[in-house]
Design an enzyme around this catalytic site. Structure first.
Site, PDB file in Angstrom:
ATOM      1  N   ASP A 167      -6.023   1.947  -3.596  1.00 23.67           N
ATOM      2  CA  ASP A 167      -7.300   1.751  -2.907  1.00 23.67           C
ATOM      3  C   ASP A 167      -7.608   2.941  -2.004  1.00 23.67           C
ATOM      4  O   ASP A 167      -8.599   2.941  -1.284  1.00 23.67           O
ATOM      5  CB  ASP A 167      -7.316   0.442  -2.110  1.00 23.67           C
ATOM      6  CG  ASP A 167      -6.320   0.408  -0.964  1.00 23.67           C
ATOM      7  OD1 ASP A 167      -5.482   1.326  -0.864  1.00 23.67           O
ATOM      8  OD2 ASP A 167      -6.371  -0.557  -0.170  1.00 23.67           O
ATOM      9  N   SER A 215       0.813  -1.206   0.000  1.00 23.44           N
ATOM     10  CA  SER A 215       0.000   0.000   0.000  1.00 23.44           C
ATOM     11  C   SER A 215       0.855   1.268   0.000  1.00 23.44           C
ATOM     12  O   SER A 215       1.612   1.510  -0.928  1.00 23.44           O
ATOM     13  CB  SER A 215      -0.948  -0.043   1.198  1.00 23.44           C
ATOM     14  OG  SER A 215      -1.911   0.963   1.146  1.00 23.44           O
ATOM     15  N   ASP A 268      -1.204   1.162  -4.024  1.00 22.83           N
ATOM     16  CA  ASP A 268      -2.072   0.153  -4.650  1.00 22.83           C
ATOM     17  C   ASP A 268      -3.421   0.721  -5.051  1.00 22.83           C
ATOM     18  O   ASP A 268      -4.318  -0.015  -5.449  1.00 22.83           O
ATOM     19  CB  ASP A 268      -2.238  -1.074  -3.752  1.00 22.83           C
ATOM     20  CG  ASP A 268      -3.004  -0.780  -2.472  1.00 22.83           C
ATOM     21  OD1 ASP A 268      -3.012   0.391  -2.036  1.00 22.83           O
ATOM     22  OD2 ASP A 268      -3.583  -1.715  -1.893  1.00 22.83           O
TER      23      ASP A 268
END
Length: 445
Positions: free
Chosen positions: A245, A102, A243
């Site tokens: 998100d 992340s 990533d």
């Protein structure tokens, strides 16, 4: 059973050390594969990754693990986490895997797992996989070893899906957008999607080299996108993480808009169109008290969970909510995705700009933030929250804030850090409270 590998968001750690070695990744593949070998069909797993150098190593190890227990593997290459969740469902796979840490630096990596429904695994599934990792692996006979292949159309499938999250009548021809891809997983698909919708696009953080992911760019390093918005006179800046998100918005003035304001905007727009479900939204204990007061004023609720988008998602599914997220930028819009999706959230904010013909600074100033302060204290050795002096400092702070604010103390799920957050109407009091607890933690560690 205590957790040895899984944290708040899958498994994460420094590569070639701790939990992120090729040997452990192969064990994860074998254990997760064995756990999801259900039924007599040919089993399949989808594996995606971000742009970290270690992704090649982790991908190869996972492929070895899955194929050794009889699972076929489909590899997508670099794609956002929500794209892997989507493809897991679309390809009728038994399991999805995202290799990413992340927003962490490139030296770290992680493994996130999705079930066949595209949702992150439950605690029970993760504990079952951990148990299998400690047992001897049952390898299949040679004829049953899985096959592995790469697919080329995965980016296009995801781009088509995210564009479908806004009305077919929406175009962004009048918007100038600065997009920061964090040199991460969305470096190709995010610019393509926004360009196809007609925006004038200025892209930064889209030249990954394996070691520059999140380095001075992305949702946790906003100086670059803010400067570019001011320099180009853009209408909005979108900053994704490694990533993709997670999303942080920068308004046309170069100011930060956090996840709380984005949730307020999206929930308000959906309520106006009678499309908000659940009677409110779901967020974590870290969301600002101002958001809660704003929603209550509209007759809506704010349901809080512990930190972690998977816990937000679990409550959303239980309560029938379709909007949830975290102040840090995870936006979960269940009408369009089964996990946080920064690009979907960004497109929906831009769609609100087009429909209202108002600047993003106006659209995302729906409530006044209550003074809130968060500090992180790194520790070594014993857990300081068990220390008597720390417990006393926390009790005193809770008594001081009783009825007029909130205190949240929690250990990080990914690093040896205690997070101390307090909020209330008196900023100086909040600072004093946070500092006193941080000092107690430092003294105890």
């Amino acid at each position: 059973m205590s957790r040895k590998f899984f944290g708040t968001d899958g498994i994460r750690g420094r590569t070639n050390a701790d939990k992120m070695t090729a040997a452990i990744a192969m064990k994860v593949g074998q254990a997760a594969g064995a756990h999801f070998l259900r039924g007599d069909h040919r089993h399949r797993v989808v594996i995606g990754k971000d742009t970290r150098l270690s992704g090649y190593m982790m991908e190869s190890a996972l492929v070895a693990g899955f194929t050794s227990v009889g699972m076929d593997v489909v590899m997508t290459g670099p794609l956002p986490t929500p794209a892997i969740a989507l493809l897991t469902r679309e390809l009728r796979a038994d399991l999805g895997v995202m290799i990413s840490a992340s927003h962490n630096p490139f030296e770290d990596n992680g493994i996130k797992l999705f079930g066949p429904d595209g949702f992150k695994l439950s605690d029970d599934d993760e504990l079952a996989i951990e148990a299998l990792m400690g047992e001897k692996t049952s390898l299949v006979d040679a004829p049953q070893i899985g096959r592995a292949r790469r697919i080329d159309d995965a980016p296009g499938r995801y781009i088509h899906a995210v564009k479908g999250s806004i009305g077919s009548d929406i175009r962004f021809d009048k918007l100038k957008v600065v997009l920061d891809c964090a040199h991460g997983a969305a470096y190709e698909v995010a610019p393509a999607a926004i360009w196809e919708l007609g925006a004038e696009l200025v892209t930064i953080g889209n030249s990954p080299n394996g070691t520059n992911i999140n380095a001075g760019v992305g949702s946790t390093s906003l100086d670059a996108v803010k400067e570019k918005v001011r320099e180009t006179g853009a209408d909005i800046g979108l900053a994704l993480d490694g990533d993709a998100d997670r999303l942080i918005v920068v308004n046309e003035k170069g100011e930060t808009v956090d996840g709380d304001q984005l949730m307020a905007l999206i929930a308000t727009r959906l309520q106006q169109r009678e499309r908000l479900r659940g009677g409110g939204i779901v967020a974590t204990v870290m969301s600002n008290l101002g958001l809660e007061r704003y929603l209550n004023g509209l007759g809506l609720s704010l349901e809080r969970t512990k930190v972690g988008d998977r816990y937000v998602l679990e409550r959303m599914r239980e309560g029938g909510f379709n909007v949830g997220g975290e102040q840090s930028g995870h936006m979960i819009l269940l009408d369009h995705a089964t996990t946080g999706d920064g690009l979907v959230a960004g497109l929906n904010v831009m769609a609100a700009m087009v429909r209202s013909e108002r600047p993003v600074s106006e659209l995302t100033s729906l409530f006044e933030r209550v003074p809130q302060l968060l500090k992180n204290v790194r520790y070594e050795g014993a857990t300081p929250l068990e220390n008597g002096s720390v417990k006393t400092a926390i009790r005193d702070a809770e008594a001081q804030l009783s009825g007029k604010g909130r205190l949240v103390i929690r250990p990080s799920g990914t690093e040896p850090v205690i997070r101390v957050m307090a909020e209330g109407d008196d900023a100086s009091e909040i600072e004093q409270i946070v500092d006193s607890i941080c000092e107690a933690v430092k003294a105890a560690s």
